[in-house]
Scaffold this motif. Structure first.
Motif, PDB file in Angstrom:
ATOM      1  N   HIS A 126       0.928  -1.027  -0.173  1.00 29.17           N
ATOM      2  CA  HIS A 126       0.329  -0.078   0.286  1.00 29.17           C
ATOM      3  C   HIS A 126       0.826   1.313   0.344  1.00 29.17           C
ATOM      4  O   HIS A 126       0.316   2.407  -0.790  1.00 29.17           O
ATOM      5  N   GLU A 127       2.297   1.391   1.055  1.00 31.09           N
ATOM      6  CA  GLU A 127       2.719   2.719   0.932  1.00 31.09           C
ATOM      7  C   GLU A 127       3.684   2.556  -0.307  1.00 31.09           C
ATOM      8  O   GLU A 127       3.751   3.673  -1.751  1.00 31.09           O
ATOM      9  N   ILE A 128       3.472   1.608  -1.498  1.00 27.03           N
ATOM     10  CA  ILE A 128       4.450   1.800  -2.550  1.00 27.03           C
ATOM     11  C   ILE A 128       3.538   2.522  -3.908  1.00 27.03           C
ATOM     12  O   ILE A 128       4.541   2.602  -4.449  1.00 27.03           O
ATOM     13  N   GLY A 129       3.043   1.540  -3.435  1.00 24.44           N
ATOM     14  CA  GLY A 129       1.482   1.926  -4.486  1.00 24.44           C
ATOM     15  C   GLY A 129       0.606   0.076  -5.094  1.00 24.44           C
ATOM     16  O   GLY A 129       1.734  -0.701  -5.280  1.00 24.44           O
ATOM     17  N   PHE A 130       0.109   0.314  -6.139  1.00 26.34           N
ATOM     18  CA  PHE A 130      -0.257  -1.722  -5.706  1.00 26.34           C
ATOM     19  C   PHE A 130       0.287  -1.233  -7.271  1.00 26.34           C
ATOM     20  O   PHE A 130      -0.167  -2.358  -7.762  1.00 26.34           O
ATOM     21  N   GLU A 131       0.171   0.037  -8.008  1.00 28.78           N
ATOM     22  CA  GLU A 131       0.527  -0.842  -9.247  1.00 28.78           C
ATOM     23  C   GLU A 131       1.855  -1.605  -9.524  1.00 28.78           C
ATOM     24  O   GLU A 131       2.407  -1.897 -10.778  1.00 28.78           O
ATOM     25  N   LYS A 132       3.103  -2.090  -7.863  1.00 25.99           N
ATOM     26  CA  LYS A 132       4.320  -2.011  -7.734  1.00 25.99           C
ATOM     27  C   LYS A 132       3.721  -4.180  -8.372  1.00 25.99           C
ATOM     28  O   LYS A 132       5.072  -4.900  -8.308  1.00 25.99           O
ATOM     29  N   LEU A 133       2.565  -3.972  -7.988  1.00 28.77           N
ATOM     30  CA  LEU A 133       1.704  -5.876  -8.214  1.00 28.77           C
ATOM     31  C   LEU A 133       2.052  -6.166  -9.320  1.00 28.77           C
ATOM     32  O   LEU A 133       2.479  -7.531  -9.276  1.00 28.77           O
ATOM     33  N   THR A 191       7.649  -8.171 -12.021  1.00 27.06           N
ATOM     34  CA  THR A 191       7.840  -9.055 -12.103  1.00 27.06           C
ATOM     35  C   THR A 191       8.474  -9.482 -10.780  1.00 27.06           C
ATOM     36  O   THR A 191       8.242 -10.214 -11.069  1.00 27.06           O
ATOM     37  N   TRP A 192       9.403  -8.443 -10.200  1.00 30.01           N
ATOM     38  CA  TRP A 192       9.932  -9.127  -8.725  1.00 30.01           C
ATOM     39  C   TRP A 192       8.917  -9.034  -7.475  1.00 30.01           C
ATOM     40  O   TRP A 192       9.277  -9.684  -6.725  1.00 30.01           O
ATOM     41  N   MET A 193       7.951  -8.069  -8.060  1.00 31.67           N
ATOM     42  CA  MET A 193       6.996  -7.874  -6.815  1.00 31.67           C
ATOM     43  C   MET A 193       6.058  -9.577  -6.902  1.00 31.67           C
ATOM     44  O   MET A 193       5.641 -10.269  -6.583  1.00 31.67           O
ATOM     45  N   ILE A 194       5.717  -9.992  -8.152  1.00 33.14           N
ATOM     46  CA  ILE A 194       4.813 -11.024  -8.666  1.00 33.14           C
ATOM     47  C   ILE A 194       5.924 -12.349  -8.029  1.00 33.14           C
ATOM     48  O   ILE A 194       4.988 -13.586  -7.619  1.00 33.14           O
ATOM     49  N   LEU A 195       6.285 -12.661  -9.050  1.00 31.82           N
ATOM     50  CA  LEU A 195       7.680 -13.323  -8.294  1.00 31.82           C
ATOM     51  C   LEU A 195       8.310 -13.782  -7.197  1.00 31.82           C
ATOM     52  O   LEU A 195       7.892 -14.627  -5.879  1.00 31.82           O
ATOM     53  N   LYS A 196       8.280 -12.370  -5.831  1.00 31.12           N
ATOM     54  CA  LYS A 196       7.860 -12.039  -4.613  1.00 31.12           C
ATOM     55  C   LYS A 196       6.757 -12.864  -4.043  1.00 31.12           C
ATOM     56  O   LYS A 196       6.733 -13.863  -3.304  1.00 31.12           O
ATOM     57  N   LEU A 197       5.594 -12.863  -4.148  1.00 27.17           N
ATOM     58  CA  LEU A 197       4.571 -12.927  -3.907  1.00 27.17           C
ATOM     59  C   LEU A 197       4.293 -14.826  -3.912  1.00 27.17           C
ATOM     60  O   LEU A 197       3.803 -15.279  -2.996  1.00 27.17           O
ATOM     61  N   ILE A 198       4.658 -15.490  -5.137  1.00 29.65           N
ATOM     62  CA  ILE A 198       4.712 -16.314  -5.990  1.00 29.65           C
ATOM     63  C   ILE A 198       5.173 -17.355  -4.367  1.00 29.65           C
ATOM     64  O   ILE A 198       4.601 -18.280  -3.787  1.00 29.65           O
ATOM     65  N   PHE A 199       6.651 -17.478  -4.106  1.00 32.02           N
ATOM     66  CA  PHE A 199       7.749 -17.696  -3.187  1.00 32.02           C
ATOM     67  C   PHE A 199       6.828 -17.234  -2.142  1.00 32.02           C
ATOM     68  O   PHE A 199       6.755 -18.868  -0.943  1.00 32.02           O
TER      69      PHE A 199
END
Length: 144
Positions: free
Chosen positions: A73-80, A83-91
């Motif tokens: 939320h702090e960095i902004g939902f557009e970061k979702l 690629t790095w955020m998607i991979l992190k969330l998958i892991f």
């Protein structure tokens, strides 16, 4: 005070606590499976496993997710969409599934229904380590 850095610190503290449990509980399972035939020792392991899972690991997992979502939320939902955020969330989802799998094994030990050898627990103990390494590299290098 910078709220982003506050929540980032709280997130890191929670993740470290959660990871400690994810690494330690399978190690307890190793020793428990080796001493399953000794009732007194088995009961001691059951108490250790239950307290670790319910009093340390699960609250730490919940706080990791909570502070992680606050950081998003702090960095902004557009970061979702990155690629790095998607991979992190998958892991992290895989780590969460692993957490609940350990809880299932905990239930098997509770009712003396363990069917796995100590070698199995030594093997699955490597899963959180590999995921932690992947998460750190993804977050630090932020691949496109």
């Amino acid at each position: 005070m910078n709220t982003y850095l506050l929540f980032k610190s709280l997130h890191l503290i929670s993740v470290i606590s959660w990871m400690a449990g994810l690494l330690y509980l399978p190690r307890i399972f190793v020793y428990h499976s080796q001493n399953n035939t000794q009732p007194i020792i088995s009961e001691v392991f059951k108490v250790m496993e239950r307290k670790l899972f319910f009093y340390i690991m699960t609250p730490a997992m919940i706080l990791s997710w909570l502070f992680g979502l606050i950081l998003i939320h702090e960095i902004g939902f557009e970061k979702l969409g990155q690629t790095w955020m998607i991979l992190k969330l998958i892991f992290v989802v895989i780590l969460t599934i692993y957490h609940f799998y350990l809880g299932r094994i905990l239930g098997q030990f509770k009712f003396d229904l363990n069917t796995h050898s100590h070698k199995f627990y030594r093997f699955i103990n490597e899963i959180p380590t590999l995921l932690l390494i992947l998460i750190i590299f993804v977050v630090v290098f932020k691949p496109i």
